[in-house]
Design an enzyme around this catalytic site. Structure first.
Site, PDB file in Angstrom:
ATOM      1  N   ASN A 225       1.067  -1.218   0.051  1.00  0.00           N
ATOM      2  CA  ASN A 225      -0.139  -0.041  -0.033  1.00  0.00           C
ATOM      3  C   ASN A 225       0.981   1.124  -0.173  1.00  0.00           C
ATOM      4  OD1 ASN A 225      -2.218  -1.770   0.098  1.00  0.00           O
ATOM      5  ND2 ASN A 225      -2.259  -1.435   2.245  1.00  0.00           N
ATOM      6  N   GLU A 306      -8.010  -3.587  -2.976  1.00  0.00           N
ATOM      7  CA  GLU A 306      -8.305  -2.875  -1.905  1.00  0.00           C
ATOM      8  C   GLU A 306      -8.192  -1.375  -1.906  1.00  0.00           C
ATOM      9  OE1 GLU A 306      -5.754  -5.056   0.836  1.00  0.00           O
ATOM     10  OE2 GLU A 306      -7.565  -6.533   1.131  1.00  0.00           O
ATOM     11  N   ARG A 339       1.493  -7.996  -8.399  1.00  0.00           N
ATOM     12  CA  ARG A 339       0.825  -8.859  -7.296  1.00  0.00           C
ATOM     13  C   ARG A 339      -0.822  -9.295  -7.905  1.00  0.00           C
ATOM     14  NH1 ARG A 339      -0.608  -6.884  -2.392  1.00  0.00           N
ATOM     15  NH2 ARG A 339       0.241  -8.587  -0.949  1.00  0.00           N
ATOM     16  N   ASP A 380      -6.462 -15.289   1.547  1.00  0.00           N
ATOM     17  CA  ASP A 380      -5.489 -13.910   2.368  1.00  0.00           C
ATOM     18  C   ASP A 380      -4.921 -14.733   3.455  1.00  0.00           C
ATOM     19  OD1 ASP A 380      -4.334 -11.945   2.777  1.00  0.00           O
ATOM     20  OD2 ASP A 380      -6.183 -10.673   3.356  1.00  0.00           O
ATOM     21  N   GLU A 402       4.305 -15.796  -2.624  1.00  0.00           N
ATOM     22  CA  GLU A 402       4.119 -15.006  -1.677  1.00  0.00           C
ATOM     23  C   GLU A 402       3.400 -15.576  -0.614  1.00  0.00           C
ATOM     24  OE1 GLU A 402       2.468 -10.889  -2.480  1.00  0.00           O
ATOM     25  OE2 GLU A 402       1.584 -10.738  -0.389  1.00  0.00           O
ATOM     26  N   GLU A 408      -0.622 -12.212  10.787  1.00  0.00           N
ATOM     27  CA  GLU A 408      -1.715 -11.362  10.753  1.00  0.00           C
ATOM     28  C   GLU A 408      -2.935 -12.215  10.996  1.00  0.00           C
ATOM     29  OE1 GLU A 408      -2.531  -9.717   6.952  1.00  0.00           O
ATOM     30  OE2 GLU A 408      -4.625  -8.954   7.510  1.00  0.00           O
ATOM     31  N   HIS A 536     -11.417 -17.175   7.376  1.00  0.00           N
ATOM     32  CA  HIS A 536     -11.845 -15.775   7.541  1.00  0.00           C
ATOM     33  C   HIS A 536     -12.939 -15.416   8.478  1.00  0.00           C
ATOM     34  CE1 HIS A 536     -12.119 -11.544   6.081  1.00  0.00           C
ATOM     35  NE2 HIS A 536     -11.031 -11.891   4.980  1.00  0.00           N
TER      36      HIS A 536
HETATM   37  C1  GCV Z   1      -0.883  -4.852   2.708  1.00  0.00           C
HETATM   38  C2  GCV Z   1      -4.671  -8.202   3.609  1.00  0.00           C
HETATM   39  C3  GCV Z   1      -4.238  -7.459   4.678  1.00  0.00           C
HETATM   40  C4  GCV Z   1      -3.785  -6.005   4.245  1.00  0.00           C
HETATM   41  C5  GCV Z   1      -2.840  -6.166   3.069  1.00  0.00           C
HETATM   42  C6  GCV Z   1      -3.377  -6.943   1.979  1.00  0.00           C
HETATM   43  C7  GCV Z   1      -2.396  -7.210   1.036  1.00  0.00           C
HETATM   44  O1  GCV Z   1      -5.793  -7.758   3.163  1.00  0.00           O
HETATM   45  O2  GCV Z   1      -5.077  -7.181   5.806  1.00  0.00           O
HETATM   46  O3  GCV Z   1      -3.160  -5.321   5.399  1.00  0.00           O
HETATM   47  O4  GCV Z   1      -2.065  -4.916   2.769  1.00  0.00           O
HETATM   48  O5  GCV Z   1      -3.645  -8.263   2.346  1.00  0.00           O
HETATM   49  O6  GCV Z   1      -1.893  -8.407   0.902  1.00  0.00           O
HETATM   50  O7  GCV Z   1      -2.217  -6.367   0.200  1.00  0.00           O
END
Ligand code: GCV
Length: 714
Positions: A225, A306, A339, A380, A402, A408, A536
């Site tokens: 991001n 996102e 990505r 995810d 990846e 997380e 999730h």
């Molecule tokens: C960097 C998930 C995470 C986000 C992350 C995203 C991604 O949604 O919660 O924090 O953003 O993956 O891999 O881009």
């Protein structure tokens, strides 16, 4: 002498004053505590020689000297420009006899990064040769040799050849320019941007050493991001300072490229990848980056995911975007990692399917210097995911892996979860691509489709905490990423074994017990969080703890209820042909296995089926009973980890023993929380009792629903 004194003082300080605070990771180099072995190593290893004072070998011989001197408890002299040490390191250009000894074809096979370690006879004595075609190989060979000593291996007759299977072995830092880390649970970012480029923190050097020791050869410094500011002149100077520290350790620097940068920092009206002005801007920007960092690796890009900007904002596709950047990087030898983690706000399509739907049609349309970076699974980084259906579906495009090291969705830096079993479960999955069947490992190492570009990345779990990763065992996940990227066929048991020996001790009672804990820990976590293919169902936003009831997110596919679909009939997401039909994205052999409820692996069942509560599982018990069994067994197993760890008290230092003990106690409480909250919630649909004999939840569902964590890290 001055330098040597410094090292001694450094070792003394870190052991005696600071204690075992975890800073030294797996590179502790404490003196070997087995007297017979120590004597044998001391007799055999009396000096190091390096036939060239070529500055590019400096990291290798410095590390070898530091490591040996610590491990042997006495200074091991380093002789430059001679060839008479009991350890000799160098390149064929320094030591021409290597060519005949090893053979031209073996040497060529070592490539730029491979090494040999071999015991040879010279002048009537045994000498250990550490050699590579290039300096990087010698560096990796030196670290490998030190690992042999740290893990107490015999070194009398060595004959080792090793080359990496995967070319790009990277960490991805989700580090922001203000030093916060997205999904970081180990403190702030280790990049002290404010004091760069002038101040070089010792951490940068130790970070590079740790990475080089496990073969990691690249680091993406910034969050996907992305902030375009990193691409401006003054920030590039800071990046260049880091790159010059890392270069000595064969580590390239990469940056995330914000797609809208031409507008945000270039003052252009558009970031349309087909606009000549935009293309020119990226070319000039890339040239500027290479003026600062001549060996810059390239860009990692999150686009149209996102809320991030991307080519689709201009009605272009991912190939248009990636190729524009690839063209700017190509003259410099740089690459784009684009990505595949995309899903759109508006699309009503099962989120599982969206990446495949967008990328599969683009196979063959990317430039040669583009890799598509694919998360291990389709949603995810969940505790267990099936392998991503893109693996094996884009033969004309190199796909890189990846993984997420930062936990997380796996208990942050509080839970002990060793991730190598997750990594290898995915690597060993048979994609059945091309009918004959290739594993995910063969797709990403390029061998299935003849790609020379290949890569594996781990989203970093590193922060400014003294022990780098928050949880002392988080270090093992960083370690595993490097080791498995070098050699994807390594067994998790071996990786755990060597990590434990280097990080803690070689004492058998400790190694055996802790290895068992580590190998079991991932499945234990799956059982108390998301058994049988649930996914999730965590708290919204921060992702801390369970919230399977949550249904208030601004978009459907951020809500747990979207993913588990519990109702009075049953539980799970129907992704067969009668449901979202995501299974059609897999090769027929995979699809057939998963779409039949009787052949679908039970640990993936609820990923693909909406299963009646009374469905008979293979054990003969019902789904509801099995769900209860799994949640309860998860908690029981955390208690087993606690008891096992308690027995380790006298085998290691008190600092790390106590840290892990406390963290395991929290893990137990949180496992109970996951179990109770999830079972009480799912029970409102199943309307069946928790089987007799199990301790009953001591809190109500309302209690769990009312918990709130406004300041949980995220
Ligand atoms: C960097 C998930 C995470 C986000 C992350 C995203 C991604 O949604 O919660 O924090 O953003 O993956 O891999 O881009």
């Amino acid at each position: 002498m001055k330098k040597w004194t410094g090292i001694i003082i450094g070792i003394f300080l870190s052991v005696s004053v600071l204690g075992e605070n975890g800073y030294r990771l797996w590179l502790r180099y404490n003196t070997i505590d087995n007297a017979a072995l120590l004597q044998q190593y001391r007799q055999q290893l009396t000096s190091i020689s390096c036939p060239s004072d070529n500055g590019r070998l400096i990291a290798a011989h410095e590390e070898l000297q530091t490591g040996l001197s610590g491990l042997l408890g006495k200074k091991v002299p380093l002789q430059m420009a001679v060839i008479n040490g009991t350890i000799m390191m160098g390149l064929p250009s320094h030591l021409p006899f290597i060519r005949t000894l090893v053979g031209e074809s073996t040497l060529a096979g070592l490539g730029n990064e491979g090494f040999i370690i071999r015991t040879i006879r010279r002048d009537g004595k045994n000498v250990i040769l550490i050699a590579g075609n290039k300096e990087a190989g010698v560096l990796y060979g030196a670290f490998h040799f030190l690992r042999l000593l740290q893990t107490h291996q015999p070194i009398q007759q060595l004959n080792i050849i090793s080359t990496p299977k995967i070319q790009l072995r990277l960490l991805n830092h989700w580090d922001n320019l203000n030093r916060t880390v997205e999904r970081g649970y180990a403190g702030n970012s280790i990049w002290d941007w404010q004091r760069l480029p002038g101040y070089i923190d010792q951490r940068y050097i130790d970070y590079a050493r740790a990475n080089a020791s496990i073969g990691i050869n690249g680091t993406v410094l910034t969050n996907v991001n992305a902030n375009a500011m990193i691409l401006t002149e003054s920030w590039l100077q800071k990046v260049a300072a880091l790159a010059s520290v890392f270069r000595k350790y064969n580590i390239k620097v990469y940056l995330t490229a914000r797609f809208s940068a031409p507008v945000e920092i270039g003052k252009l009206k558009t970031a349309d990848p087909l606009d000549p002005e935009v293309q020119r801007w990226w070319k000039e920007k890339t040239n500027e980056i290479y003026r600062h960092i001549p060996d810059f690796g390239g860009f990692l890009v999150k686009a149209n995911s996102e809320g991030q900007p991307g080519p689709q904002n201009y009605q272009r596709n991912h190939a248009d975007g990636a190729n524009m950047l690839a063209d700017a990087l190509a003259p410099h030898g740089g690459i784009v990692m684009w990505r595949a983690f995309v899903y759109s706000n508006e699309s009503p399509e099962d989120r599982f399917k969206q990446a495949y739907n967008e990328f599969k049609p683009l196979d063959g349309q990317f430039r040669k210097n583009v890799l598509i970076q694919v998360k291990n699974g389709p949603i995810d980084f969940q505790p267990r995911e099936p392998f991503h259906p893109l693996f094996g579906a884009m033969p004309k495009t190199p796909l890189m892996m990846e993984y997420q090291l930062t936990q997380e969705y796996m208990g942050f830096a509080t839970h002990l979860v060793y991730l190598a079993p997750l990594f290898t479960e995915v690597l060993n999955a048979d994609t059945h691509s091309k009918g004959s069947g290739y594993t995910v490992a063969e797709i990403i190492d390029g061998s299935a489709d003849g790609h020379s570009l290949s890569g594996m990345a781990g989203v970093s779990n590193i922060g400014s905490d003294i022990n780098w990763t928050g949880h002392p065992f988080g270090q093992s996940n960083w370690y595993s990423l490097g080791r498995l990227a070098w050699e994807p066929s390594l067994a998790p048991a071996q990786v755990a074994n060597e990590w434990i020996r280097q990080t803690f001790t070689n004492k058998k009672a400790f190694v055996d017990t802790v290895q068992q804990i580590m190998l079991a820990s991932r499945e234990i976590m799956v059982n108390y969080m998301t058994p049988l293919g649930l996914h999730h169902i965590m708290g919204y936003g921060h992702h801390y703890g369970p919230a399977p009831w949550y249904d208030k997110a601004p978009r459907a596919d951020w809500n747990p209820v979207y993913f588990h679909k519990a109702d009075s009939a049953g539980l799970g997401f129907n992704r067969t042909a009668t449901g979202s039909n995501a299974l059609a994205q897999y090769q027929p052999a995979v699809r057939q296995q998963y779409e039949n409820i009787n052949t679908c692996p039970e640990d993936l069942l609820l990923w693909f089926h909406h299963v009646p509560w009374d469905h008979k599982m293979r054990s003969g018990k019902t789904l509801w009973e099995t769900l209860c069994d799994k949640y309860y067994s998860g908690v029981d197993s955390v208690r087993w980890m606690q008891r096992s760890w308690d027995r380790m008290k006298d085998l290691i230092d008190a600092e790390r023993f106590n840290e892990v003990k406390q963290l395991l106690a929290i893990q137990e409480q949180e496992a109970v929380w996951w179990r109770n909250a999830c079972l009480l919630y799912f029970q409102t649909f199943s309307r069946r009792p928790i089987p007799a004999g199990y301790e009953k939840p001591d809190k109500t569902l309302d209690y769990y629903k009312a918990l709130s964590f406004p300041y949980a890290p995220h």
